[in-house]
Design a protein around this motif. Sequence first.
Motif, PDB file in Angstrom:
ATOM      1  N   GLN A   6      -6.113 -29.983  -2.413  1.00  0.00           N
ATOM      2  CA  GLN A   6      -7.541 -30.280  -2.364  1.00  0.00           C
ATOM      3  C   GLN A   6      -8.176 -29.994  -3.723  1.00  0.00           C
ATOM      4  O   GLN A   6      -7.983 -28.925  -4.296  1.00  0.00           O
ATOM      5  CB  GLN A   6      -8.231 -29.456  -1.275  1.00  0.00           C
ATOM      6  CG  GLN A   6      -7.825 -29.886   0.125  1.00  0.00           C
ATOM      7  CD  GLN A   6      -8.660 -29.218   1.184  1.00  0.00           C
ATOM      8  OE1 GLN A   6      -8.154 -28.421   1.970  1.00  0.00           O
ATOM      9  NE2 GLN A   6      -9.954 -29.552   1.228  1.00  0.00           N
ATOM     10  N   PRO A   8     -12.045 -30.553  -5.857  1.00  0.00           N
ATOM     11  CA  PRO A   8     -11.849 -29.311  -6.619  1.00  0.00           C
ATOM     12  C   PRO A   8     -11.667 -28.115  -5.694  1.00  0.00           C
ATOM     13  O   PRO A   8     -11.922 -28.194  -4.506  1.00  0.00           O
ATOM     14  CB  PRO A   8     -13.163 -29.211  -7.402  1.00  0.00           C
ATOM     15  CG  PRO A   8     -14.178 -29.822  -6.484  1.00  0.00           C
ATOM     16  CD  PRO A   8     -13.452 -30.965  -5.798  1.00  0.00           C
ATOM     17  N   ALA A   9     -11.256 -26.995  -6.263  1.00  0.00           N
ATOM     18  CA  ALA A   9     -11.112 -25.778  -5.462  1.00  0.00           C
ATOM     19  C   ALA A   9     -12.475 -25.187  -5.140  1.00  0.00           C
ATOM     20  O   ALA A   9     -12.645 -24.542  -4.101  1.00  0.00           O
ATOM     21  CB  ALA A   9     -10.269 -24.753  -6.218  1.00  0.00           C
ATOM     22  N   LEU A  21     -15.377 -34.758  -1.588  1.00  0.00           N
ATOM     23  CA  LEU A  21     -14.291 -33.786  -1.620  1.00  0.00           C
ATOM     24  C   LEU A  21     -12.980 -34.544  -1.435  1.00  0.00           C
ATOM     25  O   LEU A  21     -12.892 -35.436  -0.584  1.00  0.00           O
ATOM     26  CB  LEU A  21     -14.464 -32.750  -0.507  1.00  0.00           C
ATOM     27  CG  LEU A  21     -15.819 -32.039  -0.452  1.00  0.00           C
ATOM     28  CD1 LEU A  21     -15.817 -31.006   0.670  1.00  0.00           C
ATOM     29  CD2 LEU A  21     -16.173 -31.416  -1.781  1.00  0.00           C
ATOM     30  N   CYS A  23      -8.724 -34.876  -0.945  1.00  0.00           N
ATOM     31  CA  CYS A  23      -7.536 -34.312  -0.295  1.00  0.00           C
ATOM     32  C   CYS A  23      -6.389 -35.283  -0.552  1.00  0.00           C
ATOM     33  O   CYS A  23      -6.503 -36.472  -0.238  1.00  0.00           O
ATOM     34  CB  CYS A  23      -7.808 -34.172   1.200  1.00  0.00           C
ATOM     35  SG  CYS A  23      -6.377 -33.728   2.225  1.00  0.00           S
ATOM     36  N   THR A  87     -16.370 -23.500   3.239  1.00  0.00           N
ATOM     37  CA  THR A  87     -15.098 -24.005   2.721  1.00  0.00           C
ATOM     38  C   THR A  87     -14.646 -25.154   3.606  1.00  0.00           C
ATOM     39  O   THR A  87     -14.684 -25.053   4.831  1.00  0.00           O
ATOM     40  CB  THR A  87     -14.032 -22.901   2.692  1.00  0.00           C
ATOM     41  OG1 THR A  87     -14.456 -21.862   1.797  1.00  0.00           O
ATOM     42  CG2 THR A  87     -12.699 -23.453   2.210  1.00  0.00           C
ATOM     43  N   THR A 107     -11.759 -26.555  -0.293  1.00  0.00           N
ATOM     44  CA  THR A 107     -12.760 -26.631  -1.352  1.00  0.00           C
ATOM     45  C   THR A 107     -13.940 -25.768  -0.926  1.00  0.00           C
ATOM     46  O   THR A 107     -14.516 -25.976   0.145  1.00  0.00           O
ATOM     47  CB  THR A 107     -13.247 -28.076  -1.569  1.00  0.00           C
ATOM     48  OG1 THR A 107     -12.174 -28.866  -2.076  1.00  0.00           O
ATOM     49  CG2 THR A 107     -14.417 -28.114  -2.549  1.00  0.00           C
TER      50      THR A 107
END
Lengths: 113, 112
Positions: A6, A8-9, A21, A23, A87, A107
């Motif tokens: 994933q 960004p962190a 986001l 994946c 998260t 993320t």
Amino acid sequence: KQEVTQIPAALSVPEGENLVLNCSFTDSAIYNLQWFRQDPGKGLTSLLLIQSSQREQTSGRLNASLDKSSGRSTLYIAASQPGDSATYLCAGYASGGSYIPTFGRGTSLIVHP
Amino acid sequence: SQTIHQWPATLVQPVGSPLSLECTVEGTSNPNLYWYRQAAGRGLQLLFYSVGIGQISSEVPQNLSASRPQDRQFILSSKKLLLSDSGFYLCAWNVGLGQPQHFGDGTRLSIL
């Protein structure tokens, strides 16, 4: 063995922004893909499930897409709000055999007012 | 509607002590049940899963064990805890393999 990444962190954005986001998964023989939300110290809450025959799913301000050929799924959050801070994890369900999901590390999203 | 319960919510145990975490599901029959561990900075690690009473599959060899004495009850145990057993333990269920999983609120386990 399936691996899920994933990017960004971590992400910090002002309220109102539209977010994406990402994946990615290594094995395109994926059965289902599920997106979760996890608040600090809590369990995972299911957001969306995309079945292998589908390309996207929508729930309110959330839209998730799945492209098996490229090994990618994206979660789009429209008009982000501070309450979206959490998260976000994706999990790919392996096809064949046990159908056990492999989770990404997530993320971490902060939406500030 | 279906609900999942985990307890306790938090637990502090000394090294070498035994462990018993319990998970129960209501509102469904013959669910698949799962135990995960989430360590700080790491992803979810599947520990055990069960597709029926008395049927346990272990994914990671370690000093933990699981049992399913009843259809909707899943127990995670250890005879002697190690420092490395610290973490956030999550129970989950689904109606069938490959179907969406639903999670409990977790147990925060600290080993001293």
